[in-house]
Every structure is written in structure tokens, then in C-alpha cells.
Design a protein around this motif. Structure first.
Motif, PDB file in Angstrom:
ATOM      1  N   GLN A   2      48.868   7.674  -8.884  1.00 52.75           N
ATOM      2  CA  GLN A   2      48.096   8.125  -7.939  1.00 52.75           C
ATOM      3  C   GLN A   2      48.469   7.717  -6.426  1.00 52.75           C
ATOM      4  N   LYS A   3      49.867   6.535  -6.560  1.00 53.99           N
ATOM      5  CA  LYS A   3      50.294   6.210  -5.439  1.00 53.99           C
ATOM      6  C   LYS A   3      51.149   6.927  -4.347  1.00 53.99           C
ATOM      7  N   LEU A   4      51.746   8.132  -5.758  1.00 54.15           N
ATOM      8  CA  LEU A   4      52.963   9.085  -5.257  1.00 54.15           C
ATOM      9  C   LEU A   4      51.378  10.362  -5.343  1.00 54.15           C
ATOM     10  N   GLU A   5      50.438  10.669  -5.593  1.00 51.31           N
ATOM     11  CA  GLU A   5      49.656  11.710  -5.261  1.00 51.31           C
ATOM     12  C   GLU A   5      49.230  11.545  -3.802  1.00 51.31           C
ATOM     13  N   ARG A   6      49.488  10.253  -3.030  1.00 47.48           N
ATOM     14  CA  ARG A   6      49.070   9.404  -1.862  1.00 47.48           C
ATOM     15  C   ARG A   6      49.589  10.208  -0.901  1.00 47.48           C
ATOM     16  N   SER A   7      50.853  10.244  -1.765  1.00 48.31           N
ATOM     17  CA  SER A   7      51.553  11.016  -0.336  1.00 48.31           C
ATOM     18  C   SER A   7      51.677  12.375  -0.460  1.00 48.31           C
ATOM     19  N   PHE A   8      50.802  12.524  -0.628  1.00 51.05           N
ATOM     20  CA  PHE A   8      50.601  13.728  -0.531  1.00 51.05           C
ATOM     21  C   PHE A   8      49.074  14.486  -0.116  1.00 51.05           C
ATOM     22  N   TYR A   9      48.802  16.185   0.257  1.00 47.02           N
ATOM     23  CA  TYR A   9      47.161  15.919   0.905  1.00 47.02           C
ATOM     24  C   TYR A   9      46.325  16.588  -0.347  1.00 47.02           C
ATOM     25  N   SER A  10      47.520  16.835  -1.746  1.00 46.99           N
ATOM     26  CA  SER A  10      46.907  17.680  -3.013  1.00 46.99           C
ATOM     27  C   SER A  10      47.248  17.384  -3.928  1.00 46.99           C
ATOM     28  N   LYS A  11      46.772  17.355  -4.622  1.00 49.06           N
ATOM     29  CA  LYS A  11      47.979  17.785  -5.832  1.00 49.06           C
ATOM     30  C   LYS A  11      48.498  19.155  -6.498  1.00 49.06           C
ATOM     31  N   ALA A  12      47.571  20.071  -5.911  1.00 53.59           N
ATOM     32  CA  ALA A  12      48.512  21.326  -5.202  1.00 53.59           C
ATOM     33  C   ALA A  12      50.101  21.527  -5.164  1.00 53.59           C
ATOM     34  N   SER A  13      49.642  21.145  -4.042  1.00 53.84           N
ATOM     35  CA  SER A  13      50.673  20.559  -2.628  1.00 53.84           C
ATOM     36  C   SER A  13      52.018  19.514  -3.683  1.00 53.84           C
ATOM     37  N   MET A  14      51.506  18.550  -4.422  1.00 54.00           N
ATOM     38  CA  MET A  14      52.329  17.565  -4.974  1.00 54.00           C
ATOM     39  C   MET A  14      53.541  18.601  -6.343  1.00 54.00           C
ATOM     40  N   TYR A  15      52.294  19.480  -6.708  1.00 59.75           N
ATOM     41  CA  TYR A  15      53.441  19.590  -8.147  1.00 59.75           C
ATOM     42  C   TYR A  15      54.008  21.197  -7.454  1.00 59.75           C
ATOM     43  N   SER A  16      53.275  21.418  -6.403  1.00 62.08           N
ATOM     44  CA  SER A  16      54.686  22.615  -5.361  1.00 62.08           C
ATOM     45  C   SER A  16      55.685  22.455  -5.051  1.00 62.08           C
ATOM     46  N   PHE A  17      55.738  20.993  -4.564  1.00 57.99           N
ATOM     47  CA  PHE A  17      57.132  19.988  -3.906  1.00 57.99           C
ATOM     48  C   PHE A  17      58.113  19.823  -5.085  1.00 57.99           C
ATOM     49  N   PHE A  18      57.596  19.568  -6.185  1.00 61.79           N
ATOM     50  CA  PHE A  18      58.021  19.629  -7.945  1.00 61.79           C
ATOM     51  C   PHE A  18      59.176  20.655  -8.044  1.00 61.79           C
ATOM     52  N   VAL A  19      57.947  22.338  -7.815  1.00 60.32           N
ATOM     53  CA  VAL A  19      58.300  23.436  -8.805  1.00 60.32           C
ATOM     54  C   VAL A  19      59.608  23.533  -7.623  1.00 60.32           C
ATOM     55  N   VAL A  20      59.361  23.530  -6.408  1.00 56.67           N
ATOM     56  CA  VAL A  20      60.335  24.067  -5.531  1.00 56.67           C
ATOM     57  C   VAL A  20      61.670  22.963  -6.133  1.00 56.67           C
ATOM     58  N   MET A  21      61.521  21.633  -5.507  1.00 53.07           N
ATOM     59  CA  MET A  21      62.577  20.673  -5.653  1.00 53.07           C
ATOM     60  C   MET A  21      63.235  21.174  -7.510  1.00 53.07           C
ATOM     61  N   ILE A  22      62.621  21.277  -8.668  1.00 57.97           N
ATOM     62  CA  ILE A  22      63.512  21.948  -9.443  1.00 57.97           C
ATOM     63  C   ILE A  22      63.799  23.005 -10.210  1.00 57.97           C
ATOM     64  N   LEU A  23      63.283  24.537  -8.926  1.00 59.35           N
ATOM     65  CA  LEU A  23      64.217  25.569  -8.828  1.00 59.35           C
ATOM     66  C   LEU A  23      65.261  25.527  -7.452  1.00 59.35           C
TER      67      LEU A  23
END
Length: 355
Positions: A2-23
Motif C-alpha cells: 500500500q505504501k508503494l501504491e501511494r508513490s504512484f497516481y494509480s495501480k495502472a501507473s504503478m504496473y506500467s512503471f514496473f513493466v517498462v523497468m522490466i523491459l
């Protein structure tokens, strides 16, 4: 979390960030710390990252829908069930072979439609695999000697091949082969959509035809590019390469937001038969009125959960729910209600003999 989610605008933006980092991390590993980066593919790289972000946004939005969320929750719950684990895995594999690899669900609607859909689907999948593999540097070719190439996958040397052998020619022309599959499939689809009166009545140009036109543009420009360097001695190669790159980038940006989005979510549906269409007598539910077997406990529970999340109250005056009755009895009850007649669904079980 939950603390990690607060660092992003939404869950979608958080997962998008992780996907780009993984790529990017996978690209760093595949290219030997960015040593084997092909700058000619830079436009494809940007388009692919936008594609990944768009797909992630759509997948998150899709998974948060009440019906999809409940289906995914049920799927993970069933997969963790030790008693049915083997049956569930067999069900998923069977559905994947039938609906993903063979696509029998389309062939049931006609051989022509089946061949069309199969060519487009597998042509696109093959093109994506090759394009992303080369763009992110997951694989490249290394020259061992003047007559031998080796395929490097994620920095690991794999198979070797004769530079002018049959297998090598198939590898070199992988994109041309998949492009021809898509081209034939798209032309078949366009012929059907422009000649069939039944299809012309229901189709929408912006939804049904635009994706075909985009696919047609990408495949034609790609094949013309191949024709330029293979037959015409590189005639207008730089311009044709730029035009093809633009069409591919437009296609990648469009893909997550149009009709073609159903391609990445299709594998998720392989769990549906495991959840709801496997006929197990221990789970089968009988209609409260006519005692006909019509559904299973999991499906009925999920329907109630989905409708409850959407604030639909389908509870009847006697405490039962519409989902406790088979479709035939529901229609009868609805007709009786429209006629202002009392639905005596708790008695007169003998009515089932007259159905």
C-alpha cells in the motif's frame, strides 16, 4: 504494498512503471549491457514501450471490472485447490490448444472465417515475437566464421546455422513469412466484409475496418521494403524503411486501444471452462422450482458477487435469488410478473411434466 501504491497516481501507473523497468532490464541483459543495440531500431523501441504501457493500462482496467475481477479470483482459487489441481491444469491446456493454437471456436463459424482468423492471429503473434526480440535485443546473430552464424538469446549462445542454408533463410525471412500470413488473412477478411450483406449491416468502419487497413498498411510496406533490397538493389530503401517504421509505430500505439486488444486477453479465457463449464455432479446446482440441473455452485456464487458489486439486488420476496432458478423458470416468472400474476414457484412441482 500500500505504501508503494501511494508513490504512484494509480495501480495502472504503478504496473506500467514496473513493466517498462522490466523491459529495460531485459534489454540491458540481452544486449550485453547495451553493447549490441541497433540504433536503426530506435523508433521501433519507442513504439514498443508505448505499446507496453498501453497494454498494461488496458489490462489493469480490464482486470478491475467486477466480472473480470471475479473470474480471475475464481481462477487463482481453483488453481490452488490441491484436489482438483491436475484436472484444472488439464482443462487449461486443453482449452489453450483448442482455442488459442487451433482456434476451433472460430472454425465452428465457418472454414473461411476460421482460416482468416488463424492467419491474422498467428501472423501477428509471430511478427510481435520477432519484432520485440530484435528491438529489445533479446536475440541477435553472431558471425562465427564466413559460413556460420550463431543465434545469441539473452546473451547466451544457442544454435549455429549455415549462413546460406535453408534454416537460415527461414530465419532471415521470418518477418516476411508472418507478413504474408497477415496479408492473406487481412485480404480474406476485407473481401468478406465488403461482399457479405449480413456483415455489412452490423459492422462499424472505425471499429471493424480500420484495424484491417492498419494491418494491411504495415504488411504491404514491410514486404515492399524487402522487395526493395532483395530485387531492386535497394531502390528508395531509406525512404521505404522510414515509411514502414512509421506504420509500425502507429500500429503499436493503436493496438492497445482498438479491436485488436482482444489478442493479449484471449489467453486469460483459457481458465473459464475450468471454472464454469466443467460438468461435475458434486457441484451441479438444481433449479429450486423444476429441479433441472442448470449450473454449478461456483458460477452462481460468482454471479451474485458480480451483481452485488454493481448494486443489483435480484433477491425475491421469499429470500431466494433469480440465480437459484434455471433460465426457463426465470422467463416464466418474468412473464407472470409482467401479467401481474403471482409466481407460485415454491409449489406445483408437477408443472415440469408439462414443459
Amino acid at each position: 504494498m500500500q505504501k508503494l501504491e501511494r508513490s504512484f497516481y494509480s495501480k495502472a501507473s504503478m504496473y506500467s512503471f514496473f513493466v517498462v523497468m522490466i523491459l529495460i532490464l531485459s534489454m540491458w541483459l540481452g544486449t550485453g549491457q547495451f553493447v549490441h543495440v541497433d540504433m536503426m531500431l530506435f523508433g521501433y523501441l519507442i513504439g514498443s514501450l508505448v505499446f507496453a504501457i498501453g497494454i498494461t493500462l488496458r489490462m489493469v482496467s480490464w482486470s478491475l471490472r467486477p466480472a473480470t475481477h471475479q473470474m480471475l479470483k475464481r481462477s487463482f482459487s481453483n488453481l490452488r485447490n490441491r484436489e482438483r489441481k491436475k484436472r484444472n491444469i488439464r482443462s487449461i491446456l486443453k482449452t489453450a490448444i483448442d482455442n488459442i493454437i487451433l482456434q476451433k471456436f472460430i472454425f465452428k463459424r465457418g472454414i473461411y472465417r476460421g482460416v482468416t482468423h488463424w492467419l491474422i492471429a498467428w501472423g501477428c503473434i509471430g511478427s510481435f515475437a520477432i519484432t520485440f526480440g530484435l528491438t529489445f535485443g533479446w536475440m541477435h546473430f553472431s558471425l562465427i566464421d564466413p559460413e556460420t552464424y550463431q543465434i545469441i538469446v539473452m546473451g547466451v549462445p544457442t544454435i549455429t546455422m549455415a549462413a546460406h542454408g535453408l534454416f537460415a533463410e527461414m530465419v532471415y525471412n521470418g518477418l516476411n513469412i508472418t507478413a504474408m500470413m497477415v496479408l492473406i488473412g487481412v485480404l480474406m477478411a476485407l473481401i468478406r466484409r465488403t461482399t457479405s450483406p449480413d456483415v455489412k449491416v452490423t459492422q462499424r468502419a472505425e471499429f471493424d475496418l480500420v484495424p484491417l487497413y492498419i494491418l494491411l498498411t504495415v504488411t504491404v510496406t514491410g514486404l515492399v521494403l524487402t522487395l526493395s533490397y532483395a530485387v531492386l538493389d535497394g531502390w528508395m530503401h531509406n525512404y521505404l524503411s522510414l515509411i514502414h517504421q512509421i506504420t509500425v509505430v502507429l500500429f503499436l500505439v493503436y493496438f492497445p486501444f482498438g479491436k485488436l486488444f482482444h489478442l493479449p486477453i484471449r489467453p486469460m479465457t483459457t481458465a473459464v471452462p475450468m471454472n464454469y463449464q466443467e460438468h461435475l455432479q458434486v457441484d451441479t446446482r438444481a433449479c429450486k422450482r423444476c429441479e433441472t440441473l442448470y449450473s454449478n455452485d461456483d458460477q452462481i456464487a460468482d454471479v451474485k458477487e458480480i451483481l452485488g458489486a454493481q448494486s443489483f439486488d435480484l433477491q425475491l420476496s421469499d429470500g431466494t435469488y433469480l440465480s437459484d432458478y434455471c433460465p426457463a423458470c426465470r422467463r416464466r416468472m418474468r412473464v407472470m410478473k409482467q401479467m401481474n400474476l403471482e409466481s407460485h414457484h415454491e409449489k406445483d412441482k408437477g408443472d415440469k411434466d408439462h414443459e
